[in-house]
Design a protein around this motif. Structure first.
Motif, PDB file in Angstrom:
ATOM      1  N   MET A 116      29.247  44.437  31.693  1.00 57.05           N
ATOM      2  CA  MET A 116      30.531  44.383  32.381  1.00 57.05           C
ATOM      3  C   MET A 116      30.825  45.654  33.176  1.00 57.05           C
ATOM      4  O   MET A 116      31.804  45.695  33.931  1.00 57.05           O
ATOM      5  CB  MET A 116      31.661  44.126  31.376  1.00 57.05           C
ATOM      6  CG  MET A 116      31.619  42.747  30.757  1.00 57.05           C
ATOM      7  SD  MET A 116      33.125  42.340  29.864  1.00 57.05           S
ATOM      8  CE  MET A 116      34.303  42.183  31.220  1.00 57.05           C
ATOM      9  N   SER A 117      30.006  46.687  33.025  1.00 53.07           N
ATOM     10  CA  SER A 117      30.205  47.923  33.788  1.00 53.07           C
ATOM     11  C   SER A 117      29.285  48.010  35.001  1.00 53.07           C
ATOM     12  O   SER A 117      29.175  49.065  35.621  1.00 53.07           O
ATOM     13  CB  SER A 117      29.956  49.142  32.877  1.00 53.07           C
ATOM     14  OG  SER A 117      30.820  49.137  31.763  1.00 53.07           O
ATOM     15  N   TYR A 118      28.660  46.891  35.356  1.00 53.50           N
ATOM     16  CA  TYR A 118      27.658  46.917  36.422  1.00 53.50           C
ATOM     17  C   TYR A 118      28.258  47.286  37.779  1.00 53.50           C
ATOM     18  O   TYR A 118      27.553  47.818  38.655  1.00 53.50           O
ATOM     19  CB  TYR A 118      27.000  45.536  36.541  1.00 53.50           C
ATOM     20  CG  TYR A 118      27.857  44.526  37.273  1.00 53.50           C
ATOM     21  CD1 TYR A 118      27.692  44.291  38.635  1.00 53.50           C
ATOM     22  CD2 TYR A 118      28.856  43.826  36.603  1.00 53.50           C
ATOM     23  CE1 TYR A 118      28.483  43.380  39.310  1.00 53.50           C
ATOM     24  CE2 TYR A 118      29.651  42.925  37.267  1.00 53.50           C
ATOM     25  CZ  TYR A 118      29.466  42.701  38.623  1.00 53.50           C
ATOM     26  OH  TYR A 118      30.274  41.801  39.278  1.00 53.50           O
ATOM     27  N   ALA A 153      39.434  41.285  41.183  1.00 52.38           N
ATOM     28  CA  ALA A 153      38.685  40.493  40.209  1.00 52.38           C
ATOM     29  C   ALA A 153      38.001  41.376  39.176  1.00 52.38           C
ATOM     30  O   ALA A 153      38.076  41.120  37.964  1.00 52.38           O
ATOM     31  CB  ALA A 153      37.653  39.625  40.937  1.00 52.38           C
ATOM     32  N   ILE A 154      37.327  42.439  39.641  1.00 51.39           N
ATOM     33  CA  ILE A 154      36.646  43.352  38.721  1.00 51.39           C
ATOM     34  C   ILE A 154      37.662  44.095  37.865  1.00 51.39           C
ATOM     35  O   ILE A 154      37.469  44.290  36.668  1.00 51.39           O
ATOM     36  CB  ILE A 154      35.762  44.328  39.508  1.00 51.39           C
ATOM     37  CG1 ILE A 154      34.626  43.565  40.190  1.00 51.39           C
ATOM     38  CG2 ILE A 154      35.194  45.413  38.591  1.00 51.39           C
ATOM     39  CD1 ILE A 154      33.791  44.398  41.136  1.00 51.39           C
ATOM     40  N   GLY A 155      38.779  44.500  38.483  1.00 51.42           N
ATOM     41  CA  GLY A 155      39.822  45.182  37.723  1.00 51.42           C
ATOM     42  C   GLY A 155      40.437  44.294  36.661  1.00 51.42           C
ATOM     43  O   GLY A 155      40.680  44.737  35.530  1.00 51.42           O
ATOM     44  N   ALA A 156      40.681  43.019  37.000  1.00 51.54           N
ATOM     45  CA  ALA A 156      41.250  42.085  36.025  1.00 51.54           C
ATOM     46  C   ALA A 156      40.288  41.849  34.863  1.00 51.54           C
ATOM     47  O   ALA A 156      40.702  41.741  33.705  1.00 51.54           O
ATOM     48  CB  ALA A 156      41.598  40.767  36.703  1.00 51.54           C
ATOM     49  N   LEU A 200      45.658  48.292  40.818  1.00 50.66           N
ATOM     50  CA  LEU A 200      45.276  46.997  41.366  1.00 50.66           C
ATOM     51  C   LEU A 200      46.356  46.406  42.260  1.00 50.66           C
ATOM     52  O   LEU A 200      46.088  45.518  43.068  1.00 50.66           O
ATOM     53  CB  LEU A 200      44.968  46.014  40.222  1.00 50.66           C
ATOM     54  CG  LEU A 200      43.810  46.394  39.291  1.00 50.66           C
ATOM     55  CD1 LEU A 200      43.659  45.367  38.190  1.00 50.66           C
ATOM     56  CD2 LEU A 200      42.523  46.554  40.074  1.00 50.66           C
ATOM     57  N   THR A 201      47.595  46.861  42.123  1.00 49.99           N
ATOM     58  CA  THR A 201      48.698  46.325  42.920  1.00 49.99           C
ATOM     59  C   THR A 201      48.867  47.056  44.241  1.00 49.99           C
ATOM     60  O   THR A 201      49.643  46.614  45.093  1.00 49.99           O
ATOM     61  CB  THR A 201      50.021  46.418  42.136  1.00 49.99           C
ATOM     62  OG1 THR A 201      50.327  47.806  41.885  1.00 49.99           O
ATOM     63  CG2 THR A 201      49.921  45.687  40.810  1.00 49.99           C
TER      64      THR A 201
END
Length: 323
Positions: free
Chosen positions: A142-144, A181-184, A263-264
């Protein structure tokens, strides 16, 4: 040297000074225990693993950030940014999940013998190595995004959009959708174990409350003395786990709140101050957790006292032999 850079360097230095020796102390204490007893209990193995990943968080990120902020070393290029941020994010998320595993195992430890929950605890203890392997695979996978999008500092106006400024590195996402998407996904990866460990801690608190009420009712009777040692040890371990979980929820709650804020913000590069605050609060857990472990774990305390007591004895024997 700019004052902001100096303050930044001193903050990371404070985390390094506390976190590196603290985690090394916990690691050496459990390795000494393993050497002396030739085995570790599952809870001790989890704590040892937690100390190792917390050491990586502090040593890899905070130490290098200190060297860069104080202009002691120039180490951040494209490759080093990818490596440092990847190791940091993987270790940080592993720290979260291991804290959850520790709280869940402690919650299962208070289950009555012979119950279904006690059987699950035995199953977890038996396959603990596979649990560690799964967590490593999950979090490294998940850290890719860091390996794909982390870059060194450069003068490029195209990095302004969809980027996160980490002072010495950028994480430049290809689009706003990819950033969100990655942040969520990262927020979800953190929120799930946080919710589960909070639930486990609430169960432990309820058990401790009921146990204290039972002790009050049995106080003064001779039957209350037989299980006091084991019960007291379980209560101390449970309270230590609750302290770690509370520390995690407070610090990583702030960290994830700041991450949601980033993210916002659209179409502009996030200020490095926000990223610094996130890294500071998430690394603060890695730096302070060994303090909680050392203060609350009797096995660690016992090994440290033995080492400290052996030194004066050895020095005295050396001085006598030279007379």
């Amino acid at each position: 040297m700019p004052s902001v850079q100096f303050v930044r360097g001193m903050l990371y230095l404070s985390l390094t000074v506390v976190g590196v020796p603290g985690n090394i102390t916990v690691i050496l204490a459990f390795l000494l225990l393993l050497y002396q007893e030739n085995r570790l209990l599952p809870a001790d193995t989890i704590v040892l693993h937690l100390a190792c990943v917390n050491f990586l968080v502090v040593a890899v990120r905070c130490l290098l950030e200190t060297l860069a902020s104080l202009r002691l070393a120039i180490i951040f290029g494209d490759l080093s940014c990818k490596a440092v941020i990847y190791i940091y994010r993987t270790s940080r998320s592993l720290s979260i999940w291991l804290t959850f595993i520790l709280s869940a195992y402690q919650c299962l430890s208070i289950a009555p013998p012979g119950s279904r929950w006690a059987s699950i605890r035995a199953l977890v203890a038996h396959y603990l190595g596979f649990v560690f392997l799964f967590l490593w695979l999950l979090n490294t996978g998940m850290s890719y995004a860091t390996l794909l999008y982390a870059l060194g500092v450069r003068n490029d106006s195209s990095l302004i959009n969809h980027s996160i400024n980490l002072e010495f590195c950028y994480i430049h996402f290809p689009s706003e959708l990819a950033k969100e998407a990655i942040g969520a996904a990262q927020v979800g990866r953190d929120v799930v174990p946080m919710a589960l460990m909070t639930l486990a801690s609430l169960i432990i608190l309820v058990f401790l409350y009921k146990h204290s009420q039972q002790v009050k009712g049995l106080r003064g009777s001779s039957s209350s003395g037989g299980g006091r040692g084991r019960g007291g040890a379980e209560q101390r371990a449970a309270k230590a786990v609750i302290a770690l979980v509370t520390l995690y929820v407070v610090l990583f709650g702030v960290d994830n709140g700041l991450w949601v804020y980033t993210l916002t913000v659209r179409k502009t590069m996030i200020s490095s101050l926000i990223s610094d605050l996130r890294i500071f609060f998430s690394s603060l857990y890695a730096a302070l957790s060994p303090v909680v472990i050392i203060a609350s774990n009797r096995k660690v305390n016992g090994r440290l006292r033995c080492v400290l007591q052996e030194k004066p004895v050895q020095e005295k024997a050396t001085s006598l032999s030279t007379m």
